[in-house]
Design a protein around this motif. Structure first.
Motif, PDB file in Angstrom:
ATOM      1  N   THR A 134     -33.703 -25.476  34.415  1.00 54.97           N
ATOM      2  CA  THR A 134     -34.397 -24.656  33.431  1.00 54.97           C
ATOM      3  C   THR A 134     -35.850 -24.417  33.830  1.00 54.97           C
ATOM      4  O   THR A 134     -36.339 -23.280  33.783  1.00 54.97           O
ATOM      5  CB  THR A 134     -34.337 -25.317  32.034  1.00 54.97           C
ATOM      6  N   MET A 135     -36.552 -25.456  34.228  1.00 53.19           N
ATOM      7  CA  MET A 135     -37.956 -25.309  34.602  1.00 53.19           C
ATOM      8  C   MET A 135     -38.111 -24.523  35.908  1.00 53.19           C
ATOM      9  O   MET A 135     -39.066 -23.758  36.060  1.00 53.19           O
ATOM     10  CB  MET A 135     -38.639 -26.676  34.701  1.00 53.19           C
ATOM     11  N   THR A 136     -37.181 -24.682  36.829  1.00 54.98           N
ATOM     12  CA  THR A 136     -37.234 -23.904  38.069  1.00 54.98           C
ATOM     13  C   THR A 136     -37.037 -22.429  37.768  1.00 54.98           C
ATOM     14  O   THR A 136     -37.772 -21.573  38.267  1.00 54.98           O
ATOM     15  CB  THR A 136     -36.170 -24.397  39.068  1.00 54.98           C
ATOM     16  N   ARG A 137     -36.056 -22.121  36.947  1.00 53.67           N
ATOM     17  CA  ARG A 137     -35.804 -20.723  36.579  1.00 53.67           C
ATOM     18  C   ARG A 137     -37.018 -20.145  35.836  1.00 53.67           C
ATOM     19  O   ARG A 137     -37.411 -19.005  36.071  1.00 53.67           O
ATOM     20  CB  ARG A 137     -34.554 -20.654  35.710  1.00 53.67           C
ATOM     21  N   LEU A 138     -37.625 -20.931  34.956  1.00 52.34           N
ATOM     22  CA  LEU A 138     -38.815 -20.495  34.237  1.00 52.34           C
ATOM     23  C   LEU A 138     -39.954 -20.186  35.203  1.00 52.34           C
ATOM     24  O   LEU A 138     -40.592 -19.133  35.118  1.00 52.34           O
ATOM     25  CB  LEU A 138     -39.253 -21.577  33.242  1.00 52.34           C
ATOM     26  N   GLN A 139     -40.208 -21.091  36.140  1.00 52.95           N
ATOM     27  CA  GLN A 139     -41.293 -20.883  37.109  1.00 52.95           C
ATOM     28  C   GLN A 139     -41.026 -19.667  37.992  1.00 52.95           C
ATOM     29  O   GLN A 139     -41.935 -18.893  38.297  1.00 52.95           O
ATOM     30  CB  GLN A 139     -41.490 -22.136  37.976  1.00 52.95           C
TER      31      GLN A 139
ATOM     32  N   LEU B 209     -41.797 -20.858  24.738  1.00 51.46           N
ATOM     33  CA  LEU B 209     -41.318 -19.542  24.299  1.00 51.46           C
ATOM     34  C   LEU B 209     -40.581 -18.833  25.425  1.00 51.46           C
ATOM     35  O   LEU B 209     -39.512 -18.251  25.214  1.00 51.46           O
ATOM     36  CB  LEU B 209     -42.494 -18.690  23.813  1.00 51.46           C
ATOM     37  N   MET B 210     -41.111 -18.917  26.620  1.00 55.59           N
ATOM     38  CA  MET B 210     -40.464 -18.261  27.762  1.00 55.59           C
ATOM     39  C   MET B 210     -39.125 -18.922  28.106  1.00 55.59           C
ATOM     40  O   MET B 210     -38.220 -18.265  28.604  1.00 55.59           O
ATOM     41  CB  MET B 210     -41.397 -18.264  28.978  1.00 55.59           C
ATOM     42  N   THR B 211     -38.990 -20.221  27.808  1.00 55.96           N
ATOM     43  CA  THR B 211     -37.693 -20.853  28.064  1.00 55.96           C
ATOM     44  C   THR B 211     -36.616 -20.300  27.148  1.00 55.96           C
ATOM     45  O   THR B 211     -35.428 -20.405  27.461  1.00 55.96           O
ATOM     46  CB  THR B 211     -37.728 -22.395  27.904  1.00 55.96           C
ATOM     47  N   GLN B 212     -37.027 -19.705  26.021  1.00 58.38           N
ATOM     48  CA  GLN B 212     -36.030 -19.077  25.153  1.00 58.38           C
ATOM     49  C   GLN B 212     -35.297 -17.986  25.935  1.00 58.38           C
ATOM     50  O   GLN B 212     -34.083 -17.828  25.804  1.00 58.38           O
ATOM     51  CB  GLN B 212     -36.676 -18.489  23.891  1.00 58.38           C
ATOM     52  N   LEU B 213     -36.032 -17.247  26.756  1.00 58.92           N
ATOM     53  CA  LEU B 213     -35.397 -16.218  27.596  1.00 58.92           C
ATOM     54  C   LEU B 213     -34.524 -16.858  28.667  1.00 58.92           C
ATOM     55  O   LEU B 213     -33.372 -16.471  28.845  1.00 58.92           O
ATOM     56  CB  LEU B 213     -36.460 -15.344  28.269  1.00 58.92           C
TER      57      LEU B 213
ATOM     58  N   TRP C  84     -37.955  -9.279  32.168  1.00 57.26           N
ATOM     59  CA  TRP C  84     -36.905 -10.279  32.076  1.00 57.26           C
ATOM     60  C   TRP C  84     -35.532  -9.651  32.317  1.00 57.26           C
ATOM     61  O   TRP C  84     -34.709 -10.205  33.049  1.00 57.26           O
ATOM     62  CB  TRP C  84     -36.919 -10.987  30.726  1.00 57.26           C
ATOM     63  N   HIS C  85     -35.277  -8.502  31.714  1.00 65.36           N
ATOM     64  CA  HIS C  85     -33.973  -7.858  31.885  1.00 65.36           C
ATOM     65  C   HIS C  85     -33.715  -7.507  33.352  1.00 65.36           C
ATOM     66  O   HIS C  85     -32.604  -7.688  33.851  1.00 65.36           O
ATOM     67  CB  HIS C  85     -33.856  -6.619  30.992  1.00 65.36           C
TER      68      HIS C  85
ATOM     69  N   LEU D  44     -37.109 -30.808  26.963  1.00 70.54           N
ATOM     70  CA  LEU D  44     -37.632 -29.531  27.449  1.00 70.54           C
ATOM     71  C   LEU D  44     -39.045 -29.301  26.924  1.00 70.54           C
ATOM     72  O   LEU D  44     -39.917 -28.841  27.657  1.00 70.54           O
ATOM     73  CB  LEU D  44     -36.706 -28.388  27.024  1.00 70.54           C
ATOM     74  N   SER D  45     -39.291 -29.658  25.682  1.00 72.45           N
ATOM     75  CA  SER D  45     -40.631 -29.543  25.108  1.00 72.45           C
ATOM     76  C   SER D  45     -41.615 -30.435  25.868  1.00 72.45           C
ATOM     77  O   SER D  45     -42.742 -30.027  26.163  1.00 72.45           O
ATOM     78  CB  SER D  45     -40.593 -29.916  23.629  1.00 72.45           C
ATOM     79  N   MET D  46     -41.190 -31.651  26.195  1.00 72.46           N
ATOM     80  CA  MET D  46     -42.049 -32.559  26.965  1.00 72.46           C
ATOM     81  C   MET D  46     -42.316 -31.999  28.360  1.00 72.46           C
ATOM     82  O   MET D  46     -43.437 -32.103  28.873  1.00 72.46           O
ATOM     83  CB  MET D  46     -41.410 -33.942  27.049  1.00 72.46           C
ATOM     84  N   ALA D  47     -41.305 -31.403  28.977  1.00 75.96           N
ATOM     85  CA  ALA D  47     -41.475 -30.819  30.311  1.00 75.96           C
ATOM     86  C   ALA D  47     -42.469 -29.655  30.259  1.00 75.96           C
ATOM     87  O   ALA D  47     -43.299 -29.499  31.158  1.00 75.96           O
ATOM     88  CB  ALA D  47     -40.131 -30.355  30.865  1.00 75.96           C
ATOM     89  N   CYS D  48     -42.398 -28.840  29.202  1.00 74.70           N
ATOM     90  CA  CYS D  48     -43.346 -27.729  29.044  1.00 74.70           C
ATOM     91  C   CYS D  48     -44.762 -28.256  28.853  1.00 74.70           C
ATOM     92  O   CYS D  48     -45.721 -27.688  29.379  1.00 74.70           O
ATOM     93  CB  CYS D  48     -42.935 -26.841  27.873  1.00 74.70           C
ATOM     94  N   LYS D  49     -44.890 -29.342  28.113  1.00 76.21           N
ATOM     95  CA  LYS D  49     -46.206 -29.947  27.898  1.00 76.21           C
ATOM     96  C   LYS D  49     -46.785 -30.447  29.221  1.00 76.21           C
ATOM     97  O   LYS D  49     -47.963 -30.218  29.520  1.00 76.21           O
ATOM     98  CB  LYS D  49     -46.091 -31.094  26.901  1.00 76.21           C
TER      99      LYS D  49
END
Length: 150
Positions: free
Chosen positions: A43-48, A74-78, A102-103, A124-129
């Motif tokens: 998830t974090m790799t895809r976000l980055q 918020l971006m992880t929601q996508l 994003w699309h 996931l929240s902790m990872a974002c922090k």
């Protein structure tokens, strides 16, 4: 501790997982730890990847909010396939080009989708922090000095 025992020293005791967890629970625990770790990593790799791609294609439309804890979450929601949650929580701090990009990005990354798995929200929240803190430290160390010397 220091006020009650001023001459005390802190020690860390390292114990193996085998010494702490009973054998009957060990495999379940290890499986759960690996599942959470793999999910967070994907998830974090895809976000980055998405944020870097967005910043590359829209360098003038990258607000600092996107790199804060709330912005990252918020971006992880996508990236987790929660488009409705993203739309509900999004506000004027998120440029309109984010969703369009994003699309386009998602079509290229469909093979490595990391859609949500229940039970990982806290981690996931902790990872974002942690990521937001790392972003702040990076900016402080590498860019604040340049702006002061200019």
């Amino acid at each position: 501790m220091a006020s009650r025992l001023p001459a005390s020293e802190d020690y860390t005791r390292i114990r193996s997982l085998d010494a702490i967890v009973r054998p009957t629970y060990r495999n379940v625990l290890i499986t759960n730890i690996r599942a959470k770790s793999d999910y967070l990593r994907r998830t974090m790799t895809r976000l980055q990847l998405f944020l870097l791609d967005y910043a590359t294609h829209h360098p003038d439309q990258v607000p600092p909010f996107l790199f804060t804890q709330n912005g990252l979450y918020l971006m992880t929601q996508l990236t987790r396939g929660h488009l409705n949650a993203f739309l509900e929580r999004s506000d004027e701090r998120v440029p309109g080009t984010v969703l369009t990009h994003w699309h386009e990005f998602n079509q290229d990354m469909i093979n490595v989708a990391t859609y949500d798995t229940p039970g990982h929200t806290t981690e996931l929240s902790m990872a974002c922090k942690l990521q937001a803190s790392a972003n702040r430290s990076h900016i402080t160390e590498n860019f604040k000095a340049e702006s002061r010397s200019s």
